[in-house]
Write an enzyme that holds these catalytic residues in place. Structure first.
Site, PDB file in Angstrom:
ATOM      1  N   HIS A 199       0.812  -1.217   0.000  1.00 55.38           N
ATOM      2  CA  HIS A 199       0.000   0.000   0.000  1.00 55.38           C
ATOM      3  C   HIS A 199       0.846   1.267   0.000  1.00 55.38           C
ATOM      4  CE1 HIS A 199      -3.002  -2.969   0.512  1.00 55.38           C
ATOM      5  NE2 HIS A 199      -3.809  -2.087  -0.032  1.00 55.38           N
ATOM      6  N   ARG A 306     -10.611   2.976  -1.406  1.00 59.04           N
ATOM      7  CA  ARG A 306     -10.185   2.183  -0.243  1.00 59.04           C
ATOM      8  C   ARG A 306     -10.451   2.993   1.017  1.00 59.04           C
ATOM      9  NH1 ARG A 306      -5.629   0.973  -3.851  1.00 59.04           N
ATOM     10  NH2 ARG A 306      -5.423  -1.282  -4.113  1.00 59.04           N
ATOM     11  N   ARG A 342     -15.382   0.775  -1.211  1.00 58.29           N
ATOM     12  CA  ARG A 342     -15.158  -0.571  -0.680  1.00 58.29           C
ATOM     13  C   ARG A 342     -15.196  -0.523   0.844  1.00 58.29           C
ATOM     14  NH1 ARG A 342      -9.629  -3.553  -1.967  1.00 58.29           N
ATOM     15  NH2 ARG A 342      -8.869  -2.195  -0.307  1.00 58.29           N
ATOM     16  N   GLU A 441     -11.027 -11.783  -5.431  1.00 59.87           N
ATOM     17  CA  GLU A 441      -9.581 -11.763  -5.182  1.00 59.87           C
ATOM     18  C   GLU A 441      -9.110 -13.007  -4.435  1.00 59.87           C
ATOM     19  OE1 GLU A 441      -8.601  -8.267  -2.864  1.00 59.87           O
ATOM     20  OE2 GLU A 441     -10.454  -8.387  -1.731  1.00 59.87           O
ATOM     21  N   ASN A 464      -4.150  -7.883  -7.173  1.00 59.29           N
ATOM     22  CA  ASN A 464      -3.033  -7.860  -6.210  1.00 59.29           C
ATOM     23  C   ASN A 464      -3.154  -9.062  -5.272  1.00 59.29           C
ATOM     24  OD1 ASN A 464      -2.774  -5.389  -7.404  1.00 59.29           O
ATOM     25  ND2 ASN A 464      -3.517  -4.215  -5.664  1.00 59.29           N
ATOM     26  N   ASP A 465      -4.347  -9.250  -4.748  1.00 64.15           N
ATOM     27  CA  ASP A 465      -4.544 -10.397  -3.861  1.00 64.15           C
ATOM     28  C   ASP A 465      -4.776 -11.683  -4.639  1.00 64.15           C
ATOM     29  OD1 ASP A 465      -4.206  -9.620  -1.162  1.00 64.15           O
ATOM     30  OD2 ASP A 465      -5.985  -8.368  -1.340  1.00 64.15           O
ATOM     31  N   ARG A 475       2.532 -10.803  -1.296  1.00 66.97           N
ATOM     32  CA  ARG A 475       2.672  -9.663  -2.207  1.00 66.97           C
ATOM     33  C   ARG A 475       3.635  -8.605  -1.686  1.00 66.97           C
ATOM     34  NH1 ARG A 475      -3.343  -6.904  -1.892  1.00 66.97           N
ATOM     35  NH2 ARG A 475      -2.417  -4.878  -2.108  1.00 66.97           N
ATOM     36  N   CYS A 512      -9.700  -3.847 -10.542  1.00 67.62           N
ATOM     37  CA  CYS A 512      -9.151  -2.709  -9.797  1.00 67.62           C
ATOM     38  C   CYS A 512      -7.783  -3.014  -9.195  1.00 67.62           C
ATOM     39  CB  CYS A 512     -10.125  -2.230  -8.731  1.00 67.62           C
ATOM     40  SG  CYS A 512     -10.430  -3.440  -7.450  1.00 67.62           S
TER      41      CYS A 512
HETATM   42  C1  PEP Z   1      -6.416  -6.131  -4.903  1.00 69.39           C
HETATM   43  O1  PEP Z   1      -6.239  -7.002  -4.051  1.00 69.39           O
HETATM   44  O2  PEP Z   1      -6.084  -6.246  -6.105  1.00 69.39           O
HETATM   45  C2  PEP Z   1      -7.026  -4.844  -4.533  1.00 69.39           C
HETATM   46  C3  PEP Z   1      -7.369  -3.957  -5.437  1.00 69.39           C
HETATM   47  O3  PEP Z   1      -7.215  -4.605  -3.215  1.00 69.39           O
HETATM   48  P1  PEP Z   1      -6.047  -4.202  -2.203  1.00 69.39           P
HETATM   49  O4  PEP Z   1      -4.818  -3.893  -3.015  1.00 69.39           O
HETATM   50  O5  PEP Z   1      -6.549  -3.029  -1.440  1.00 69.39           O
HETATM   51  O6  PEP Z   1      -5.909  -5.434  -1.358  1.00 69.39           O
HETATM   52 MG    MG Z   2      -7.185  -6.940  -2.105  1.00 66.90          MG
END
Ligand code: PEP
Ligand code: MG
Length: 588
Positions: A199, A306, A342, A441, A464-465, A475, A512
């Site tokens: 993040h 977020r 979200r 995810e 990402n997840d 990650r 996203c």
């Molecule tokens: C993801 O997991 O791709 C996502 C957009 O959520 P975050 O990065 O906030 O976990």
């Molecule tokens: Mg995520």
């Protein structure tokens, strides 16, 4: 000055946020964590004492391993300081004194420690000998380390940095550190830890601060005050550049800034292929402050807002009114464009100080996101009511993170209905037809995407997840960055399953995750059939440029063939060839 310090040095890490910064290194390892005193109910006092002891042990472990780490590179004069700090950690006035304060005053451990340190400060202030008086600084430093352990972050005092064109170099920076950056002073940052989708990196991109992360041990170098170039696009850091390198990067910097200006000209043009296929290009945001950048880059709404930042690094939780004010400010600023909010996604690499999350062996697989919201329905409903109220101020959509199965969607929707009913009873306006979606995810959600699609109005794929969980790679772990493969056949197949399931059920599907903002992946995402892509602001025009020159039919053919490849390397190789044959001018 020793001559090694004057030699040019090149470090390579992960380009976390594009752009080139040319300035001076400022190592940041000082600073004080702000602490608010809160009363602790008597039954929770043992828990506070426990938290304090755990933080002490962690500080001891950290100092011992630092000592080992530095043994080969530093003289005994540096190690002596570590020994002194280890001794301070054993001092009963510090340790027992703090425990007694927690128990007697029934206050949080952080505040008890701060109060205890203040007592030391008063005591040392009365000492005549300046050297001895200064030793209080060591106690404060040690206490700070313990405090940071309790708060769960390694905060550095970014906000207090002064001067111009500073590049912050730190072991790690938290998202709130990045937030504190004043771009007039700090023009970039570099860290030992972190990956591209942490993040901290996401936020750096959102705020357009060039950054390189995952350099592993750059803070072990003696580079404070030296000239530095940070190339956040390709992950290069040059310390003490020679004339030629300096001139080369200056040119690149100017070129980058020129391109950025060119991209901005695309703002008013539609996000549409020449064969008439539209994809909505939206923004990922965390703060109201990011909205102007999103608008400037031509974002057609917010695809991922977020909300966790509202809950992090603060005493207490935000109440309904505070959340409503924040959400409605963003919604009003974006209106009539949609804002997709979200619900709370803390846990994993995002910590909330006041939710009293227990330490978990595997936080990424732990009590986080929707699981936590369902475990704390009152906290969740407070957020739901605030979001619903904001839906009366513009176009709002709501979605839930980390959905693994149908029960979670239904439970979340049940609580949403309760929140609506509570507002209805008190005559508070909201959009009754608010669209409800879920993040896809978790691999289980991919597998049952057809079932989930019947329960909601839209999907949003969090790559990402999804990549983290599908390929079993943390990650945030820089050692595993090479395995983070968005083009892995398992990921491509998952994406196809999700898009097909959504469309079969007649719902829209967005992406996203960070993958959505990589212009090079656009032909694949277009061919797969995504309806919306949500990304960091600066990516919007870059992706739009490729989209406006791509052909949907061509992209579909490309995806069909990419899906037949058996390794990520094969897919990549194939795409490179195809893109240079059919899409190359889009990347000029
Ligand atoms: C993801 O997991 O791709 C996502 C957009 O959520 P975050 O990065 O906030 O976990
Ligand atoms: Mg995520």
């Amino acid at each position: 000055m020793d001559s090694a310090r004057n030699n040019p040095r090149i470090f390579r890490g992960t380009g976390a946020s594009p752009g080139i910064a040319i300035g001076t290194v400022r190592m940041t390892d000082r600073g004080r964590v702000a602490v608010t005193e809160t009363a602790v109910p008597s039954e929770d006092v043992p828990l506070e004492v426990e938290r304090f002891s755990t933080a002490l042990s962690k500080a001891r472990e950290d100092l011992t391993s630092l000592k080992l780490q530095f043994a080969s590179t530093h003289g005994p004069e540096h190690l002596y300081v570590i020994d002194t700090h280890l001794l301070i950690l054993e001092d009963s006035m510090l340790t027992q004194g703090t425990v007694e304060l927690i128990e007697r005053e029934q206050i949080n451990a952080e505040a008890a420690l701060k109060r205890n340190v203040a007592r030391f400060r008063d005591f040392f202030a009365g000492i005549e000998d300046e050297y001895l008086r200064e030793r209080c600084g060591d106690i404060e430093t040690v206490a700070e380390r313990v405090l940071r352990n309790m708060i769960g972050t390694r905060h550095e005092p970014i906000a207090s940095i002064e001067g111009g064109k500073v590049v912050v170099v730190a072991h790690d920076l938290s998202p709130t550190d990045v937030l504190q950056i004043d771009k007039g002073t700090v023009i970039g940052f570099v860290t030992d830890l972190g990956g591209k989708t942490s993040h901290t990196s996401i936020l750096a991109r959102a705020l357009e601060i060039p950054a390189v992360v995952g350099l592993e041990s750059v803070t072990a170098e003696e580079i404070d005050g030296l000239p530095v170039i940070v190339d956040g696009t390709d992950g290069t850091v040059v310390i003490n550049p020679d004339q030629e390198t300096f001139r080369d990067y200056l040119k690149r910097k100017q070129h980058y800034e020129y391109l950025e200006q060119e991209f901005l000209k695309l703002r008013e043009l539609p996000a549409e292929t020449p064969d008439g296929h539209r994809i909505n290009l939206m923004g990922n945001v965390e703060f109201l402050e990011e909205v102007p950048s999103l608008m400037r880059h031509g974002g057609e709404g917010i695809g991922l807002y977020r909300t966790e930042m509202l809950y992090m690094n603060r005493p207490g939780l935000p109440d309904e009114e505070e959340q409503y004010q924040v959400y409605s400010a963003i919604v009003e600023k974006m209106a009539p464009l949609p804002v997709t909010i979200r619900t709370l996604d803390v846990g994993g690499d995002k910590f909330a100080t006041d939710l009293h999350l227990e330490d978990e062996m595997n936080p990424a697989l732990g009590l986080r996101a929707i699981r936590l919201s369902l475990r704390k329905p009152e906290v969740f409903k407070t957020q739901l009511r605030a979001i619903l109220r904001a839906s009366a101020r513009g176009k709002v959509r709501i979605f839930f993170p980390m959905i693994s199965g149908i029960e979670e969607v239904r439970s979340a929707r049940r609580l949403l209905d309760e929140a609506k009913e509570e507002l209805r009873r008190t005559g508070v306006p909201f959009d009754d037809g608010i669209e409800v979606g879920i993040m896809i995810e978790i691999p289980s959600a991919v597998v049952i995407a057809d079932l989930l699609a019947r329960e909601v109005d839209f999907f949003s794929v969090g790559t990402n997840d999804l990549i983290q969980y599908s390929l079993a790679i943390d990650r945030t772990n820089e050692h595993l960055a090479y395995l983070y493969q968005p083009l892995h056949p398992a990921i491509l197949r998952s994406l196809k399953m999700v898009v097909d399931a959504a469309h079969a059920a007649g719902i829209r599907v967005c992406m996203c995750g960070e993958m959505a903002g990589e212009a090079a992946y656009l032909p694949v995402l277009l061919g797969l059939g995504f309806d919306e892509l949500s990304m960091t602001s600066v990516s919007v025009p870059r992706v739009k440029k490729v989209l406006r020159r791509a052909s949907k039919a061509e992209a579909e053919r490309l995806v069909a063939r990419a899906l037949a490849c058996s390794t990520a390397a094969d897919v990549e190789e194939f795409l490179k060839r195809e893109i240079s044959a059919h899409f190359s001018e889009s990347f000029d």
